[in-house]
Design a protein around this motif. Structure first.
Motif, PDB file in Angstrom:
ATOM      1  N   ASN A  65       0.328  -0.993   0.080  1.00 39.56           N
ATOM      2  CA  ASN A  65      -0.029  -0.162   0.199  1.00 39.56           C
ATOM      3  C   ASN A  65       0.599   1.529   0.054  1.00 39.56           C
ATOM      4  N   GLY A  66       2.445   1.170  -0.657  1.00 39.64           N
ATOM      5  CA  GLY A  66       2.987   2.524  -0.880  1.00 39.64           C
ATOM      6  C   GLY A  66       3.578   2.799   0.374  1.00 39.64           C
ATOM      7  N   LEU A  67       3.578   2.111   1.428  1.00 36.82           N
ATOM      8  CA  LEU A  67       4.350   2.521   2.631  1.00 36.82           C
ATOM      9  C   LEU A  67       5.696   1.489   2.754  1.00 36.82           C
ATOM     10  N   VAL A  68       6.799   2.372   3.768  1.00 37.57           N
ATOM     11  CA  VAL A  68       7.911   2.143   3.269  1.00 37.57           C
ATOM     12  C   VAL A  68       8.220   1.194   5.103  1.00 37.57           C
ATOM     13  N   ALA A  69       8.436   0.337   4.731  1.00 37.74           N
ATOM     14  CA  ALA A  69       7.873  -1.146   5.794  1.00 37.74           C
ATOM     15  C   ALA A  69       9.749  -2.238   5.808  1.00 37.74           C
ATOM     16  N   GLY A  70      10.043  -2.935   6.650  1.00 38.05           N
ATOM     17  CA  GLY A  70      10.830  -3.974   6.379  1.00 38.05           C
ATOM     18  C   GLY A  70      10.693  -4.934   7.853  1.00 38.05           C
ATOM     19  N   ALA A  71      10.995  -6.224   7.575  1.00 36.83           N
ATOM     20  CA  ALA A  71      11.335  -7.100   9.057  1.00 36.83           C
ATOM     21  C   ALA A  71      12.653  -6.225   9.337  1.00 36.83           C
ATOM     22  N   VAL A  72      13.271  -6.733  10.610  1.00 36.78           N
ATOM     23  CA  VAL A  72      13.641  -6.479  11.520  1.00 36.78           C
ATOM     24  C   VAL A  72      14.155  -8.132  11.476  1.00 36.78           C
ATOM     25  N   ARG A  73      15.528  -8.614  10.755  1.00 38.82           N
ATOM     26  CA  ARG A  73      16.237  -9.840  11.038  1.00 38.82           C
ATOM     27  C   ARG A  73      17.110 -10.591  12.130  1.00 38.82           C
ATOM     28  N   ASP A  74      17.360 -11.026  12.824  1.00 40.16           N
ATOM     29  CA  ASP A  74      18.257 -11.777  13.358  1.00 40.16           C
ATOM     30  C   ASP A  74      19.348 -12.371  12.504  1.00 40.16           C
ATOM     31  N   TYR A  75      20.152 -12.940  13.106  1.00 38.48           N
ATOM     32  CA  TYR A  75      20.812 -13.804  11.770  1.00 38.48           C
ATOM     33  C   TYR A  75      20.640 -14.763  11.025  1.00 38.48           C
ATOM     34  N   ASP A  76      19.922 -15.234  12.032  1.00 42.72           N
ATOM     35  CA  ASP A  76      19.759 -17.378  11.340  1.00 42.72           C
ATOM     36  C   ASP A  76      18.094 -16.339  10.261  1.00 42.72           C
ATOM     37  N   GLY A  77      17.471 -15.291  10.506  1.00 40.01           N
ATOM     38  CA  GLY A  77      16.615 -15.239   9.481  1.00 40.01           C
ATOM     39  C   GLY A  77      16.933 -14.334   8.858  1.00 40.01           C
ATOM     40  N   MET A  78      17.816 -13.664   9.003  1.00 32.71           N
ATOM     41  CA  MET A  78      18.971 -13.457   7.320  1.00 32.71           C
ATOM     42  C   MET A  78      19.112 -14.599   6.194  1.00 32.71           C
ATOM     43  N   VAL A  79      20.425 -15.647   7.146  1.00 33.33           N
ATOM     44  CA  VAL A  79      20.617 -16.121   5.842  1.00 33.33           C
ATOM     45  C   VAL A  79      19.537 -17.490   5.482  1.00 33.33           C
ATOM     46  N   GLY A  80      18.321 -17.796   6.583  1.00 23.41           N
ATOM     47  CA  GLY A  80      17.486 -18.554   5.704  1.00 23.41           C
ATOM     48  C   GLY A  80      16.628 -17.790   5.451  1.00 23.41           C
ATOM     49  N   ASP A  81      16.501 -16.573   4.789  1.00 23.43           N
ATOM     50  CA  ASP A  81      14.761 -15.694   3.991  1.00 23.43           C
ATOM     51  C   ASP A  81      15.829 -15.680   2.298  1.00 23.43           C
ATOM     52  N   GLU A  82      14.692 -16.650   1.923  1.00 21.35           N
ATOM     53  CA  GLU A  82      14.665 -16.307   0.230  1.00 21.35           C
ATOM     54  C   GLU A  82      15.054 -15.073  -0.522  1.00 21.35           C
ATOM     55  N   VAL A  83      15.024 -14.222  -0.601  1.00 19.87           N
ATOM     56  CA  VAL A  83      14.886 -12.909  -0.221  1.00 19.87           C
ATOM     57  C   VAL A  83      15.642 -12.270   0.087  1.00 19.87           C
TER      58      VAL A  83
END
Length: 172
Positions: A65-83
Motif C-alpha cells: 500500500n505504498g508505505l516503507v516497511a521491513g522486517a528486522v531479522r537476526d542472523y538466522d533469519g537473514m541467512v534463511g530468508d529467500e528474499v
C-alpha cells in the motif's frame, strides 16, 4: 519490524489501513513531533493493529500500500530468508585454514557497479591474529600467555598452543 509513515499522506494511509481514521487528526498523533512525544500510545495502537499478523504479513500489507516497511531479522533469519538470499545480502567465504565454507551478512545496498568482496583472502581463524595484535598494542609476551591461559582471549593452534582457546576458557 521497521515502519516509516512520517509524511502526512503516509500517516493518513497507515491510519486508513489499520481502520483508525480518527488518528489522522488526533492531536496526540497528528504530527511527527506529536507521535514522538506520544510514542507509547503509538506503539499501543500499532501493536493492536498488527498483533494478529506475522511480521511478513505486516510488511507485505504495508509495502503493498505504498508505505516503507521491513522486517528486522537476526542472523538466522537473514541467512534463511529467500528474499535476502535472492538480493545477495548473504556473502560466502572460505574459513582459514580448513577452507570450510562460511557466511556473512553484507550491506543491503550496492554502490554503483562495484561488487563488494573480501579480497580473495580467507577469513582468519578464531584467534589467528591474537598474539600479533596484542604485541602491536604493547602487551608483553608473558601477559599474552596469561590472557590466553585464563581464556580472556582466543588463540589459534598455529600460534603455538595446544588448541584454539575460546572466550569462556574452553579449548577446541
Amino acid at each position: 519490524m521497521v515502519l516509516s509513515a512520517y509524511t502526512p499522506p503516509h500517516w493518513a494511509r497507515l491510519c486508513e489501513l489499520i481502520g483508525r481514521h480518527d488518528l489522522v487528526t488526533d492531536e496526540r498523533l497528528a504530527t511527527v513531533e506529536a507521535r514522538v512525544a506520544h510514542r507509547s500510545l503509538l506503539h499501543e495502537v500499532l501493536d493492536d493493529a498488527f498483533s494478529a499478523m506475522t511480521t511478513d504479513e505486516c510488511v507485505e500489507r504495508l509495502t503493498g500500500n505504498g508505505l516503507v516497511a521491513g522486517a528486522v531479522r537476526d542472523y538466522d533469519g537473514m541467512v534463511g530468508d529467500e528474499v535476502v538470499e535472492r538480493l545477495g545480502v548473504v556473502g560466502r567465504f572460505d574459513r582459514a585454514p580448513t577452507g570450510t565454507p562460511g557466511r556473512y551478512i553484507r550491506l543491503p545496498y550496492r554502490m554503483s557497479t562495484l561488487e563488494p568482496t573480501l579480497g580473495g583472502v580467507p577469513a582468519p581463524a578464531v584467534g589467528e591474529h591474537t598474539r600479533s595484535l596484542l604485541t602491536e598494542l604493547g602487551y608483553e609476551p608473558a601477559d599474552i600467555v596469561t590472557l590466553v591461559d585464563e581464556g580472556v582471549v582466543a588463540d589459534h593452534p598455529t600460534a603455538g598452543t595446544a588448541g584454539t582457546r575460546i572466550a569462556n576458557g574452553g579449548v577446541v
